[in-house]
Design a protein around this motif. Structure first.
Motif, PDB file in Angstrom:
ATOM      1  N   LYS A 171      -4.276  24.486  45.512  1.00 37.86           N
ATOM      2  CA  LYS A 171      -5.725  24.503  45.266  1.00 37.86           C
ATOM      3  C   LYS A 171      -5.998  24.229  43.787  1.00 37.86           C
ATOM      4  N   PRO A 172      -7.029  23.420  43.508  1.00 30.64           N
ATOM      5  CA  PRO A 172      -7.373  23.109  42.119  1.00 30.64           C
ATOM      6  C   PRO A 172      -7.875  24.363  41.391  1.00 30.64           C
ATOM      7  N   GLY A 173      -7.658  24.387  40.089  1.00 28.54           N
ATOM      8  CA  GLY A 173      -8.156  25.494  39.278  1.00 28.54           C
ATOM      9  C   GLY A 173      -7.308  26.754  39.350  1.00 28.54           C
ATOM     10  N   ARG A 174      -6.060  26.616  39.825  1.00 32.20           N
ATOM     11  CA  ARG A 174      -5.185  27.804  39.908  1.00 32.20           C
ATOM     12  C   ARG A 174      -5.022  28.454  38.541  1.00 32.20           C
ATOM     13  N   LEU A 175      -5.012  29.767  38.540  1.00 31.06           N
ATOM     14  CA  LEU A 175      -4.854  30.527  37.317  1.00 31.06           C
ATOM     15  C   LEU A 175      -3.461  31.141  37.263  1.00 31.06           C
ATOM     16  N   CYS A 176      -2.994  31.387  36.062  1.00 38.06           N
ATOM     17  CA  CYS A 176      -1.694  32.029  35.886  1.00 38.06           C
ATOM     18  C   CYS A 176      -1.903  33.543  35.915  1.00 38.06           C
ATOM     19  N   THR A 177      -2.047  34.081  37.127  1.00 31.87           N
ATOM     20  CA  THR A 177      -2.296  35.514  37.281  1.00 31.87           C
ATOM     21  C   THR A 177      -1.045  36.333  36.975  1.00 31.87           C
ATOM     22  N   ALA A 178       0.128  35.735  37.089  1.00 34.23           N
ATOM     23  CA  ALA A 178       1.376  36.454  36.827  1.00 34.23           C
ATOM     24  C   ALA A 178       1.752  36.455  35.342  1.00 34.23           C
ATOM     25  N   CYS A 179       1.086  35.649  34.533  1.00 30.58           N
ATOM     26  CA  CYS A 179       1.396  35.603  33.096  1.00 30.58           C
ATOM     27  C   CYS A 179       1.080  36.945  32.453  1.00 30.58           C
ATOM     28  N   THR A 180       1.852  37.291  31.431  1.00 27.89           N
ATOM     29  CA  THR A 180       1.644  38.572  30.762  1.00 27.89           C
ATOM     30  C   THR A 180       1.250  38.413  29.296  1.00 27.89           C
ATOM     31  N   ASP A 181       1.180  37.179  28.808  1.00 28.55           N
ATOM     32  CA  ASP A 181       0.813  36.955  27.403  1.00 28.55           C
ATOM     33  C   ASP A 181      -0.605  36.389  27.336  1.00 28.55           C
ATOM     34  N   GLU A 182      -0.916  35.651  26.281  1.00 28.21           N
ATOM     35  CA  GLU A 182      -2.273  35.109  26.094  1.00 28.21           C
ATOM     36  C   GLU A 182      -2.675  34.126  27.197  1.00 28.21           C
ATOM     37  N   ARG A 183      -1.726  33.711  28.030  1.00 27.03           N
ATOM     38  CA  ARG A 183      -2.026  32.766  29.107  1.00 27.03           C
ATOM     39  C   ARG A 183      -2.463  33.459  30.395  1.00 27.03           C
ATOM     40  N   LYS A 184      -2.479  34.786  30.399  1.00 24.86           N
ATOM     41  CA  LYS A 184      -2.873  35.546  31.582  1.00 24.86           C
ATOM     42  C   LYS A 184      -4.249  35.102  32.058  1.00 24.86           C
ATOM     43  N   ASP A 185      -4.322  34.796  33.354  1.00 22.84           N
ATOM     44  CA  ASP A 185      -5.558  34.392  34.031  1.00 22.84           C
ATOM     45  C   ASP A 185      -6.168  33.108  33.472  1.00 22.84           C
ATOM     46  N   GLN A 186      -5.364  32.304  32.797  1.00 20.59           N
ATOM     47  CA  GLN A 186      -5.819  31.005  32.287  1.00 20.59           C
ATOM     48  C   GLN A 186      -5.453  29.924  33.309  1.00 20.59           C
TER      49      GLN A 186
END
Length: 170
Positions: free
Chosen positions: A81-96
Motif C-alpha cells: 500500500k502507498p504511504g507505508r510508514l516505518c512503524t517499527a523504527c525506533t529512531d527519528e524515522r519512527k512513523d515516517q
C-alpha cells in the motif's frame, strides 16, 4: 628566414598545446566513465529476500563530507500500500513514510569497499552496521548488514538501474 622559423615554432607549440588539451579531455572522460562504474553512487533495485522479486529503488548519493547515503525513491511491490510508514523504527524515522526515507548512512570508502556506516531495514525497524562492494563491472552492489562482526549478518545483491549504467558509460 627568421620570421618563418618563428612562425613554424609558434604553430608547433600551438599544435602541441591542442594535443595536450585533447589528451587531458580524453583522460577526463575516461576517468568519469571509470568512476561511474566504480562507485555505488546511482540508483539500485533491491530484491526481496523472501520472494526474490524487486522490492524498491534506492538512490545512493555522495554527501558533502565524501560519505555515501541511500534513500528509498520508489517502491516496486504492486501489492504494497502507498504511504507505508516505518512503524517499527525506533529512531527519528519512527512513523515516517518509507518512500523518501534515508536507509543508508555514513558509508566511507576503504579501497574497493565502503563501510563504517549503517543500514536500516524498514520492515523490522532495526539498524545494522553495513559494508558494501561492487561486482560484475559495477552493475551489482553486494550490501551486507550485520551486528557486531560481519560474519553475523546477511548480504543482498542489488542491481544497478539500466539508466544509471548507460549514463556511466557516456
Amino acid at each position: 628566414m627568421t620570421h618563418f622559423s618563428q612562425r613554424a615554432r609558434t604553430m608547433a607549440l600551438t599544435a602541441a598545446k591542442r594535443a595536450a588539451l585533447a589528451g587531458a579531455l580524453f583522460a577526463g572522460a575516461a576517468m568519469a566513465f571509470a568512476q561511474g562504474t566504480s562507485t555505488p553512487v546511482g540508483t539500485w533495485k533491491t530484491i526481496d529476500d523472501s520472494t526474490h522479486q524487486p522490492k524498491a529503488l534506492v538512490r545512493i548519493t555522495q554527501d558533502s563530507d565524501g560519505t555515501l547515503s541511500g534513500k528509498v525513491v520508489k517502491g516496486l511491490n504492486p501489492n504494497e500500500k502507498p504511504g507505508r510508514l516505518c512503524t517499527a523504527c525506533t529512531d527519528e524515522r519512527k512513523d515516517q513514510p518509507m518512500l523518501g526515507m534515508t536507509i543508508i548512512k555514513s558509508m566511507k570508502q576503504d579501497g574497493d569497499t565502503w563501510d563504517d556506516g549503517n543500514i536500516l531495514d524498514p520492515e523490522n525497524g532495526k539498524v545494522y552496521k553495513c559494508k558494501m562492494h561492487l561486482e560484475d563491472g559495477g552493475n551489482k552492489l553486494i550490501v551486507r548488514g550485520y551486528i557486531g562482526v560481519s560474519l553475523l549478518g546477511r548480504s543482498q545483491t542489488w542491481i544497478r538501474e539500466a539508466d544509471d549504467a548507460a549514463q556511466a558509460k557516456n
